[in-house]
Scaffold this motif. Structure first.
Motif, PDB file in Angstrom:
ATOM      1  N   SER A 213       0.848  -1.192   0.000  1.00 22.60           N
ATOM      2  CA  SER A 213       0.000   0.000   0.000  1.00 22.60           C
ATOM      3  C   SER A 213       0.884   1.242   0.000  1.00 22.60           C
ATOM      4  CB  SER A 213      -0.910   0.009   1.228  1.00 22.60           C
ATOM      5  OG  SER A 213      -0.158   0.201   2.415  1.00 22.60           O
ATOM      6  N   GLN A 214       0.318   2.326  -0.518  1.00 22.32           N
ATOM      7  CA  GLN A 214       1.082   3.570  -0.556  1.00 22.32           C
ATOM      8  C   GLN A 214       1.390   4.067   0.852  1.00 22.32           C
ATOM      9  OE1 GLN A 214       2.180   4.955  -3.575  1.00 22.32           O
ATOM     10  NE2 GLN A 214       3.484   6.086  -2.165  1.00 22.32           N
ATOM     11  N   ASP A 215       0.493   3.777   1.800  1.00 20.24           N
ATOM     12  CA  ASP A 215       0.759   4.171   3.182  1.00 20.24           C
ATOM     13  C   ASP A 215       1.990   3.464   3.729  1.00 20.24           C
ATOM     14  OD1 ASP A 215      -1.393   5.869   3.217  1.00 20.24           O
ATOM     15  OD2 ASP A 215      -2.780   4.429   4.142  1.00 20.24           O
ATOM     16  N   MET A 216       2.168   2.205   3.342  1.00 26.37           N
ATOM     17  CA  MET A 216       3.366   1.485   3.768  1.00 26.37           C
ATOM     18  C   MET A 216       4.619   2.140   3.186  1.00 26.37           C
ATOM     19  SD  MET A 216       2.042  -2.434   3.289  1.00 26.37           S
ATOM     20  CE  MET A 216       3.608  -3.162   3.791  1.00 26.37           C
ATOM     21  N   ILE A 217       4.540   2.539   1.922  1.00 21.88           N
ATOM     22  CA  ILE A 217       5.680   3.189   1.274  1.00 21.88           C
ATOM     23  C   ILE A 217       5.965   4.536   1.924  1.00 21.88           C
ATOM     24  CG2 ILE A 217       6.586   4.107  -0.895  1.00 21.88           C
ATOM     25  CD1 ILE A 217       6.334   1.105  -0.928  1.00 21.88           C
ATOM     26  N   ASP A 218       4.913   5.363   2.067  1.00 29.02           N
ATOM     27  CA  ASP A 218       5.104   6.696   2.647  1.00 29.02           C
ATOM     28  C   ASP A 218       5.562   6.612   4.096  1.00 29.02           C
ATOM     29  OD1 ASP A 218       4.282   7.680   0.239  1.00 29.02           O
ATOM     30  OD2 ASP A 218       2.236   8.137   0.876  1.00 29.02           O
ATOM     31  N   GLY A 219       5.126   5.543   4.778  1.00 28.21           N
ATOM     32  CA  GLY A 219       5.526   5.366   6.167  1.00 28.21           C
ATOM     33  C   GLY A 219       6.868   4.685   6.346  1.00 28.21           C
ATOM     34  N   CYS A 220       7.495   4.291   5.223  1.00 29.87           N
ATOM     35  CA  CYS A 220       8.809   3.620   5.271  1.00 29.87           C
ATOM     36  C   CYS A 220       8.787   2.464   6.268  1.00 29.87           C
ATOM     37  CB  CYS A 220       9.916   4.603   5.625  1.00 29.87           C
ATOM     38  SG  CYS A 220      10.185   5.883   4.404  1.00 29.87           S
ATOM     39  N   PRO A 222       9.508  -0.690   8.175  1.00 31.72           N
ATOM     40  CA  PRO A 222      10.749  -1.489   8.198  1.00 31.72           C
ATOM     41  C   PRO A 222      10.614  -2.822   7.469  1.00 31.72           C
ATOM     42  CG  PRO A 222      10.317  -0.528  10.358  1.00 31.72           C
ATOM     43  CD  PRO A 222       9.099  -0.245   9.521  1.00 31.72           C
ATOM     44  N   LEU A 223       9.398  -3.396   7.462  1.00 31.95           N
ATOM     45  CA  LEU A 223       9.193  -4.677   6.801  1.00 31.95           C
ATOM     46  C   LEU A 223       9.509  -4.599   5.310  1.00 31.95           C
ATOM     47  CD1 LEU A 223       8.181  -7.599   7.158  1.00 31.95           C
ATOM     48  CD2 LEU A 223       5.877  -6.772   6.636  1.00 31.95           C
ATOM     49  N   ARG A 329      21.447  -0.562   0.629  1.00 26.95           N
ATOM     50  CA  ARG A 329      20.910   0.612   1.321  1.00 26.95           C
ATOM     51  C   ARG A 329      20.807   1.800   0.375  1.00 26.95           C
ATOM     52  NH1 ARG A 329      23.707   0.130   5.496  1.00 26.95           N
ATOM     53  NH2 ARG A 329      25.520   1.339   4.870  1.00 26.95           N
ATOM     54  N   SER A 330      21.829   1.996  -0.448  1.00 23.54           N
ATOM     55  CA  SER A 330      21.798   3.090  -1.414  1.00 23.54           C
ATOM     56  C   SER A 330      20.678   2.894  -2.437  1.00 23.54           C
ATOM     57  CB  SER A 330      23.150   3.189  -2.126  1.00 23.54           C
ATOM     58  OG  SER A 330      23.140   4.183  -3.125  1.00 23.54           O
ATOM     59  N   ILE A 331      20.494   1.656  -2.900  1.00 23.00           N
ATOM     60  CA  ILE A 331      19.433   1.367  -3.871  1.00 23.00           C
ATOM     61  C   ILE A 331      18.065   1.632  -3.263  1.00 23.00           C
ATOM     62  CG2 ILE A 331      18.311  -0.521  -5.126  1.00 23.00           C
ATOM     63  CD1 ILE A 331      21.145  -1.697  -5.541  1.00 23.00           C
ATOM     64  N   LEU A 332      17.848   1.134  -2.045  1.00 16.99           N
ATOM     65  CA  LEU A 332      16.544   1.304  -1.402  1.00 16.99           C
ATOM     66  C   LEU A 332      16.243   2.773  -1.094  1.00 16.99           C
ATOM     67  CD1 LEU A 332      16.466  -1.758   1.006  1.00 16.99           C
ATOM     68  CD2 LEU A 332      15.025  -1.378  -0.994  1.00 16.99           C
ATOM     69  N   LYS A 333      17.259   3.524  -0.706  1.00 16.62           N
ATOM     70  CA  LYS A 333      17.037   4.948  -0.442  1.00 16.62           C
ATOM     71  C   LYS A 333      16.596   5.672  -1.702  1.00 16.62           C
ATOM     72  CE  LYS A 333      19.839   7.311   2.131  1.00 16.62           C
ATOM     73  NZ  LYS A 333      21.067   7.879   2.730  1.00 16.62           N
ATOM     74  N   THR A 334      17.228   5.338  -2.828  1.00 14.45           N
ATOM     75  CA  THR A 334      16.829   5.951  -4.097  1.00 14.45           C
ATOM     76  C   THR A 334      15.411   5.543  -4.475  1.00 14.45           C
ATOM     77  OG1 THR A 334      19.135   5.861  -4.829  1.00 14.45           O
ATOM     78  CG2 THR A 334      17.477   6.269  -6.510  1.00 14.45           C
ATOM     79  N   ALA A 404       5.750   9.094  13.021  1.00 12.11           N
ATOM     80  CA  ALA A 404       6.273   8.019  12.183  1.00 12.11           C
ATOM     81  C   ALA A 404       7.618   7.556  12.745  1.00 12.11           C
ATOM     82  CB  ALA A 404       6.451   8.497  10.746  1.00 12.11           C
ATOM     83  N   PRO A 405       7.847   6.248  12.841  1.00 12.69           N
ATOM     84  CA  PRO A 405       9.105   5.760  13.427  1.00 12.69           C
ATOM     85  C   PRO A 405      10.288   6.017  12.500  1.00 12.69           C
ATOM     86  CG  PRO A 405       7.811   3.932  12.569  1.00 12.69           C
ATOM     87  CD  PRO A 405       6.941   5.147  12.451  1.00 12.69           C
ATOM     88  N   PHE A 406      11.425   6.352  13.078  1.00 16.03           N
ATOM     89  CA  PHE A 406      12.635   6.557  12.298  1.00 16.03           C
ATOM     90  C   PHE A 406      13.221   5.203  11.914  1.00 16.03           C
ATOM     91  CE2 PHE A 406      12.638  10.520  14.914  1.00 16.03           C
ATOM     92  CZ  PHE A 406      12.392  11.387  13.865  1.00 16.03           C
TER      93      PHE A 406
END
Length: 463
Positions: A213-220, A222-223, A329-334, A404-406
């Motif tokens: 879901s977009q909420d999962m994406i926007d909320g980053c 951890p899963l 980590r770099s790929i996921l951040k992008t 939102a959790p860091f």
């Protein structure tokens, strides 16, 4: 002409002078004083004091380099040496004090000490290190002289010295780091960009099919750090077989991130194309376009085949997070930067106020709100207000505003106005804070921006 000592005494800048040259004068003086103390110390009789002085030297040099960096941005912004090579460095090296470590390595090489390098590599790099150290000494000399004059800080001698130092520093930084760690080649950078595209396509497909879901994406969530790589492996092998995970390529032609798993990826592709995997309610037909059954006889049951498939997928994904943590980590951040919903522009109301204001009502735990009500803001001797204390990073695990959790992707950001910690979306504005003596725009949270600062056009910060 007055002697240098007299001129230094007459034109010595004030410590309260906010100009960069004045700040540099005292930072340079501090470095010189610590070096003199180290040279006059008997290390054998007082090793503890020697360690203390070394730490002071490290900190004072870091501050000096920061000021030189700011002066270069001010005096030679268009002549700065290109730093595109930083994209080739592992992410864990890109820390704030990397420049200080590089300079320390150059000084050690000049002194005849080889740190973390082969002897031959150290000898090859020593002439460049010597040129860099000499260039830094020249920069300090011309900047000291400039700080004692009333002339512009960007005189021609200063500009020429800064340009040469910037060029030599960039050349030494790239050469030194390249000898220490594996630096990505342009080809590898391109291949990892292909992986970023694959991950983005995978997320888009998963959103369309309802797996995410977009909420999962926007909320980053951890899963997602575990889910997205696993989905991308499936997509790269079965949905986009001609992409970066194409098994028609040899391991040498693949990105170094996936090349060690070439044989395992072949097994995953074969298992994923079996009818049982598509009918097992785990990999739906919408994900798997083709099916064949050559390997079904090798497994006692469909469940056994599906279990093997997911063990292989999880094995590759876990190895990515273990052995290629920096690249992943770099790929996921992008990817998160691309697929995260952009905050909507504030909508004007009938009264001409932004909707943001409705969310920025006075907070019970806001020190600024209470100080405004009680009129007890603490002030410094120069009339400016005292900056509020910063909340320590370790005491805050979620955004003060949206809760939102860091995580690895959602970073902490301090509001310079209230000192609290927010996510980037809740601290996206910048503004000067003259009442604190901060005349240049700094990061502030939405609450402070709308409640404690004068109205101004929106100025989103650059993240």
């Amino acid at each position: 002409m007055l002697p240098a000592a007299v001129r230094k005494w007459l034109h010595r800048p004030k410590r309260s002078d906010p100009r960069l040259l004045s700040q540099f004068f005292y930072a340079d003086e501090r470095v010189t004083r610590v070096v003199m103390e180290i040279n006059g110390l008997d290390v054998e009789t007082d090793p503890q004091q020697y360690l203390v002085l070394l730490n002071q030297l490290h900190l004072s040099q870091a501050h000096l380099l920061t000021l030189i960096e700011q002066l270069m941005n001010e005096c030679i912004p268009k002549e700065r040496h290109c730093r595109d090579y930083l994209a080739k460095f592992p992410e864990e090296l890109l820390v704030d004090n990397l420049g200080n470590h590089v300079l320390f390595a150059a000084e050690c090489l000049v002194a005849g000490t080889v740190l973390e390098l082969e002897e031959a590599d150290g000898l090859q790099l020593r002439p460049l290190a010597k040129n860099l150290v000499c260039s830094l000494q020249l920069v300090r000399k011309v900047l000291r002289e400039q700080s004692l004059s009333q002339a512009s800080p960007c005189s021609e001698p200063v500009r020429m010295a800064l340009i040469r130092f910037d060029t030599l520093f960039a050349e030494f930084e790239l050469s030194y780091v390249s000898l220490l760690v594996s630096v990505k080649s342009p080809e590898e950078l391109y291949k990892q960009q292909e992986i970023v595209v694959l991950f983005c396509e995978t997320v888009a497909r998963a959103l369309k099919l309802g797996y995410l879901s977009q909420d999962m994406i926007d909320g980053c969530e951890p899963l997602l750090m575990f889910t997205i790589p696993r989905l991308a492996i499936i997509s790269g092998l079965l949905i986009y077989p001609e992409g970066p995970l194409s098994l028609e390529r040899t391991p040498e032609e693949m990105s170094r991130v996936f090349s060690p798993f070439h044989s395992v990826l072949k097994k995953i592709r074969s298992l994923g194309q079996q009818p049982g995997s598509a009918q097992g309610r785990v990999l739906p037909r919408a994900v798997l376009p083709g099916a064949r059954s050559e390997l079904r006889s090798c497994y006692s049951s469909t469940q056994d085949m599906i279990h093997t498939l997911f063990v292989c997928i999880s094995g590759v994904a876990d190895q990515l997070q273990t052995n290629f943590a920096s690249d992943l980590r770099s790929i996921l951040k992008t990817v998160f930067h691309i697929v995260t919903s952009q905050p909507e522009a504030p909508v004007g109301t009938d009264t001409g106020q932004e909707e943001e204001v409705r969310e920025a009502s006075p907070l019970a735990d806001c020190a600024l709100c209470s100080s405004h009500r009680e009129g007890n803001r603490i002030r410094n001797g120069d009339g400016t207000s005292r900056l509020p204390p910063w909340v320590p990073d370790g005491t805050c695990s979620q955004c003060t505003s949206c809760r939102a959790p860091f995580s690895m992707v959602r970073r902490r950001h301090h509001c310079r106005s209230c000192g609290k910690i927010f996510c980037s979306r809740c601290s996206q504005h910048t503004a000067p804070l003259p009442h604190y003596g901060l005349l240049k725009p700094v990061r502030v949270c939405i609450h402070c921006y709308t409640m404690h600062l004068p109205a101004r056009p929106p100025t989103p910060s650059h993240r």
